[in-house]
Design an enzyme around this catalytic site. Structure first.
Site, PDB file in Angstrom:
ATOM      1  N   ALA A 102      31.113  49.379  35.644  1.00 17.83           N
ATOM      2  CA  ALA A 102      31.445  48.023  35.341  1.00 17.83           C
ATOM      3  C   ALA A 102      30.332  47.335  35.871  1.00 17.83           C
ATOM      4  CB  ALA A 102      32.985  47.710  35.752  1.00 17.83           C
ATOM      5  N   TYR A 139      35.452  37.900  35.373  1.00 21.53           N
ATOM      6  CA  TYR A 139      35.667  39.371  35.632  1.00 21.53           C
ATOM      7  C   TYR A 139      37.091  39.661  35.331  1.00 21.53           C
ATOM      8  CZ  TYR A 139      36.560  43.390  38.519  1.00 21.53           C
ATOM      9  OH  TYR A 139      37.033  44.841  39.028  1.00 21.53           O
ATOM     10  N   ASN A 192      24.098  54.330  35.128  1.00 25.29           N
ATOM     11  CA  ASN A 192      22.661  53.562  34.796  1.00 25.29           C
ATOM     12  C   ASN A 192      22.110  53.513  36.163  1.00 25.29           C
ATOM     13  OD1 ASN A 192      23.895  51.290  35.716  1.00 25.29           O
ATOM     14  ND2 ASN A 192      23.259  50.080  33.960  1.00 25.29           N
ATOM     15  N   ASN A 239      42.706  46.384  46.487  1.00 27.06           N
ATOM     16  CA  ASN A 239      41.339  46.606  47.341  1.00 27.06           C
ATOM     17  C   ASN A 239      41.155  47.883  47.756  1.00 27.06           C
ATOM     18  OD1 ASN A 239      42.133  43.476  47.302  1.00 27.06           O
ATOM     19  ND2 ASN A 239      40.402  43.316  48.573  1.00 27.06           N
TER      20      ASN A 239
END
Ligand SMILES: NC(=O)c1ccc[n+]([C@@H]2O[C@H](COP(=O)([O-])OP(=O)(O)OC[C@H]3O[C@@H](n4cnc5c(N)ncnc54)[C@H](O)[C@@H]3O)[C@@H](O)[C@H]2O)c1
Length: 322
Positions: free
Chosen positions: A92, A157, A35, A186
């Site tokens: 997400a 989250y 999006n 990470n």
């Protein structure tokens, strides 16, 4: 005929790296669903240009890459999913702080969006659904993190990613949809200019001649995985047979403190680095690294780019983009 991988969130950091990797591999067609809330269409186009590939926004065109500006929560995704063989679900709400500020929005995207895609995936017989999770569902743990730890999220989250993991497992159990959960440590690398993660933040500031901030004494540790290595792991998670319903921790197994990271960066950059130490941030995890034994054994995954090399590649890219 080439099979098709749908990448949700494919215009974001991890998605662009995966697209780059897949175009190099030249084995799959790719559909990107994004999006563009944080994704970057010009980097997407740059990658296609680099590989000499054209794309279309029309699903019925016979091209190697299709881009669809849609939302994972949309109720009209039939046309996209029915064209896909595999789904790599990266889209997400990715921030811990935004999830604390607005847990409902976080859950809407990360829980309901994931559920929506799982539902479509069952409907159209998707062969493998790869879900991008993180260390956040695990919360504070004695490291190394592994798949046996009991999740205990500290943020909304972490909770929404844990819910996504739960639905993946449930859709495998109830409908036989081959879901695989990958918990990324990470991630750093090229195409990460917009990210708030530590390497991207440090490079942006260093290149602008600004000081970098370290919160606490800098001895907190993380496991940094290069995005190119992560892309290889994702493809392994698509291709490896009989791993439906499984979870894999992905990282390097190497524990690096933020102070050590700065030391490595000092050896790479031309600019002087000014470090300012700030008070420790509340809720920050002290030690965090990942056992990748399961991913090594079952996926045959081994990271190839060590931190020094990955930092160099990433810096060169940041400098060029600046
Ligand atoms: N980068 C990391 O260090 C890291 C670590 C652990 C887990 N992860 C997970 O990996 C995935 C990818 O992360 P990233 O770093 O590439 O993030 P990113 O923000 O760069 O990319 C996310 C992409 O998803 C798109 N998106 C967001 N909401 C959407 C929606 N509702 N519908 C359609 N598209 C939407 C955004 O436009 C963006 O292009 C995320 O699920 C994230 O939680 C990332």
């Amino acid at each position: 005929m080439k099979e098709t991988i749908l990448i949700t969130g494919g215009a974001g950091f991890v998605g662009l790296n995966l697209l780059d990797f897949l175009l190099k591999l030249n084995k799959y067609k790719v559909i990107i669903l994004d999006n563009l809330s944080s994704g970057n269409l010009s980097l997407f186009k740059e990658i296609l240009e680099k590989h000499g590939v054209i794309y279309s926004e029309n699903l019925s065109d016979d091209v190697s890459v299709i881009f669809c500006k849609r939302d994972i929560r949309d109720k009209n995704l039939d046309d996209i999913i029915k064209k896909s063989d595999y789904v790599v679900h990266l889209a997400a709400q990715t921030g811990v702080i935004p999830s604390i500020e607005n847990p409902f929005k976080d859950a809407d995207v990360n829980v309901l969006g994931t559920l929506n895609l799982l539902n479509y995936s069952v409907k159209y017989g998707i062969k493998r659904f790869v879900f991008s999770s993180s260390a956040a569902p695990l919360g504070e743990q004695t490291p190394p993190l592994n798949e046996e730890k009991i999740p205990s999220p500290l943020s909304p989250y972490g909770a929404s990613k844990l819910a996504g993991e739960g639905y993946c497992k449930a859709f495998y159990g109830s409908f036989g949809l081959e879901t695989v959960v990958l918990r990324f440590s990470n991630v750093y690398g090229i195409y990460s200019y917009h990210k708030g993660s530590v390497v991207a933040e440090f490079y942006r500031r260093i290149i602008k001649g600004e000081p970098i901030f370290i919160y606490g004494d800098g001895e907190q540790t993380r496991d940094f995985i290069y995005a190119g290595d992560l892309s290889r792991a994702i493809v392994k998670a698509i291709e490896k047979r009989q791993i439906g319903g499984e979870i894999f921790q992905l990282g390097t197994g190497v524990e690096t403190s933020v102070n050590k990271l700065v030391e490595y960066i000092r050896d790479i950059v031309e600019n002087e680095i000014r470090v300012e130490y700030k008070p420790e941030r509340k809720g920050e995890i002290r030690r965090n690294y990942t056992s990748i034994e399961k991913a090594k054994k079952i996926l045959g995954f081994n990271p190839e780019i060590d931190l020094k090399k990955g930092l160099r590649l990433t810096y060169d890219w940041f400098k060029e983009k600046n």
